[in-house]
Enzyme design. Structure first.
Site, PDB file in Angstrom:
ATOM      1  N   GLU A 120       0.829  -1.208   0.000  1.00 33.04           N
ATOM      2  CA  GLU A 120       0.000   0.000   0.000  1.00 33.04           C
ATOM      3  C   GLU A 120       0.864   1.258   0.000  1.00 33.04           C
ATOM      4  OE1 GLU A 120      -2.140  -3.028   2.744  1.00 33.04           O
ATOM      5  OE2 GLU A 120      -0.108  -2.574   2.045  1.00 33.04           O
ATOM      6  N   TRP A 125      20.549 -40.177 -12.697  1.00 32.44           N
ATOM      7  CA  TRP A 125      19.627 -39.051 -12.546  1.00 32.44           C
ATOM      8  C   TRP A 125      18.330 -39.345 -13.290  1.00 32.44           C
ATOM      9  CZ3 TRP A 125      20.006 -35.465  -9.026  1.00 32.44           C
ATOM     10  CH2 TRP A 125      21.270 -35.108  -8.524  1.00 32.44           C
ATOM     11  N   ARG A 167      13.446 -24.301  -3.671  1.00 30.78           N
ATOM     12  CA  ARG A 167      14.035 -24.245  -2.332  1.00 30.78           C
ATOM     13  C   ARG A 167      14.118 -22.812  -1.821  1.00 30.78           C
ATOM     14  NH1 ARG A 167      19.131 -28.460  -3.147  1.00 30.78           N
ATOM     15  NH2 ARG A 167      17.890 -30.403  -3.265  1.00 30.78           N
ATOM     16  N   THR A 184      18.750 -40.892   3.022  1.00 34.43           N
ATOM     17  CA  THR A 184      18.995 -39.993   1.896  1.00 34.43           C
ATOM     18  C   THR A 184      20.271 -39.193   2.104  1.00 34.43           C
ATOM     19  OG1 THR A 184      16.653 -39.795   1.345  1.00 34.43           O
ATOM     20  CG2 THR A 184      18.092 -38.009   0.612  1.00 34.43           C
ATOM     21  N   LEU A 233      21.441 -29.580  -0.123  1.00 34.64           N
ATOM     22  CA  LEU A 233      20.158 -28.948   0.205  1.00 34.64           C
ATOM     23  C   LEU A 233      20.269 -27.423   0.190  1.00 34.64           C
ATOM     24  CD1 LEU A 233      18.926 -31.283   3.099  1.00 34.64           C
ATOM     25  CD2 LEU A 233      18.623 -31.545   0.630  1.00 34.64           C
ATOM     26  N   GLU A 239      12.247 -33.596   0.849  1.00 39.20           N
ATOM     27  CA  GLU A 239      12.939 -34.230  -0.282  1.00 39.20           C
ATOM     28  C   GLU A 239      13.558 -35.552   0.149  1.00 39.20           C
ATOM     29  OE1 GLU A 239      15.491 -31.945  -2.768  1.00 39.20           O
ATOM     30  OE2 GLU A 239      14.289 -30.126  -2.640  1.00 39.20           O
ATOM     31  N   GLY A 258      13.702 -39.774   1.145  1.00 38.44           N
ATOM     32  CA  GLY A 258      13.537 -41.006   0.389  1.00 38.44           C
ATOM     33  C   GLY A 258      12.172 -41.623   0.639  1.00 38.44           C
ATOM     34  N   LEU A 313       9.008 -39.984   3.044  1.00 42.30           N
ATOM     35  CA  LEU A 313       7.832 -39.556   2.281  1.00 42.30           C
ATOM     36  C   LEU A 313       6.614 -40.400   2.650  1.00 42.30           C
ATOM     37  CD1 LEU A 313       9.580 -39.056  -1.167  1.00 42.30           C
ATOM     38  CD2 LEU A 313       8.496 -37.246   0.166  1.00 42.30           C
ATOM     39  N   SER A 322       6.040 -41.849   5.449  1.00 38.10           N
ATOM     40  CA  SER A 322       5.576 -41.488   6.795  1.00 38.10           C
ATOM     41  C   SER A 322       4.647 -40.275   6.750  1.00 38.10           C
ATOM     42  CB  SER A 322       6.778 -41.194   7.696  1.00 38.10           C
ATOM     43  OG  SER A 322       7.564 -42.353   7.881  1.00 38.10           O
TER      44      SER A 322
END
Length: 356
Positions: free
Chosen positions: A53, A178, A192, A204, A212, A290, A292, A296, A298
């Site tokens: 504003e 990859w 990220r 991982t 990361l 990110e 493994g 994921l 869980s």
């Protein structure tokens, strides 16, 4: 009403420019209209800087036009002193007679008080224009204040035949093939910069030795979270390099060493919920996971997620580690990027605050 929606959409477009830079503040855009034309606009560019504003009002060359203008803003103007003065005071001081707001602010210091202040001082306020789009824009902000936890994004890449990795032993020298292209890896680094925190599990961290960070993009670094129950991970891993704040969740100790904080939690059924509570207490509005398959899975089993971003490459592993599976009906969108696909799944508010 069509004109109101047009100008509100402009607010949303402007606000989105601040993605990744305004947290823990929301993304806000503002547009001033007089005589059927835009006379000023602005957006919140970074945390601690001028609000949308203020920028919009300051951009108007002929300030007298403000007395007959309509201010459009996607989020309720603030009415409290934070890092900057209240926007409602400036709006009233400039004599802006009409304000159109996309959605109310869930933050307790505002939460309708800004709207009430404007109305009680003679300003006409219209609320709820493109409300759902405005909420979607600030999904992290709304989730944080309404559900008392970060917005949770699950992310993984899988092959065309449904595997996220080959069979590898942790610490083995063989690196995985990859699954996605360099273009998509750059996109992940961009993501990220947009989130407050990033999490991986022990396996991982040991198998992939990820950093990361955002080395392939420019922007703020997320808080790294690593799960290491028995503190067995070697200190030589990239996640312990002290280059950015890192939390190591474990069952052994709570201490600080440089940029690395060790926080003790029981590794029981409440572990992930406890971590979400910690992130809320530390003001982290979003988390990208990110990890493994196990980590994921869980999150998925606990229904503790808001969004899943799944890359599907054009490779075939034949066998390996199966990709996580999300069952049930979800909102799904698909984007084709070269020979690869990005699927985005949305989980509509099934997981709430701690305890889920």
């Amino acid at each position: 009403m069509p004109d109101d929606e047009q100008y509100m959409q402009r607010c949303i477009d402007l606000a989105g420019t601040g993605l990744g830079m305004t947290a823990p503040n929301p993304m806000v855009g503002a547009v001033l209209v007089s005589g059927g034309r835009i006379i000023g606009e602005g957006y919140h560019q970074r945390f601690g800087d001028h609000h949308a504003e203020v920028r919009a009002i300051g951009s108007v060359k002929d300030q007298q036009l403000l007395k007959q203008a309509t201010l459009y803003v996607n989020l309720e103007p603030c009415c409290h002193h934070g890092k900057t003065p209240p926007c409602t005071d400036l709006i009233l001081k400039k004599g802006i007679p009409r304000v159109v707001i996309g959605t109310a602010d869930p933050f307790d210091e505002v939460a309708g008080k800004g709207i009430a202040r404007l109305r009680s001082n003679g300003c006409t306020v219209l609320l709820g224009v493109l409300k759902e789009r405005c909420r979607q824009l600030n999904k992290r902000f709304f989730t944080f204040y309404e559900k008392k936890r970060p917005y949770i994004i699950l992310k993984w890449a899988q092959t065309a035949d449904g595997f996220i990795d080959t069979e590898r032993e942790p610490g083995a020298e063989n690196r995985p093939t990859w699954i996605t292209s360099e273009q998509l890896r750059i996109l992940v680094h961009k993501w990220r910069t947009e989130e407050s925190a990033i999490m991986v599990g022990k396996t991982t961290a040991l198998k992939d030795n990820p950093s990361l960070n955002v080395r392939d993009w420019s922007g703020p670094l997320p808080l790294r979270i690593v799960l290491d129950r028995h503190l067995k991970l070697p200190s030589s891993l990239n996640v312990f390099d002290n280059s950015q704040p890192t939390i190591i969740v474990n069952e052994q100790t709570t201490k600080t060493s440089g940029n690395n904080r060790f926080i003790r939690f029981p590794f029981d059924e409440h572990l992930l919920g406890n971590i979400m509570t910690l992130l809320f207490q530390e003001g982290k509005q979003s988390l990208i996971v990110e990890g493994g398959q196990q980590l994921l899975h869980s999150f998925i089993e606990l229904n503790m997620w808001d969004e899943a971003r799944v890359f599907t490459g054009n490779q075939f592993f034949g066998n390996g580690v199966p990709a996580p599976l999300i069952r049930g009906k979800r909102s799904v969108s698909q984007t084709i990027i070269g020979n690869e696909s990005l699927f985005c799944l949305l989980n509509h508010g099934l997981y709430g605050s701690y305890g889920g």
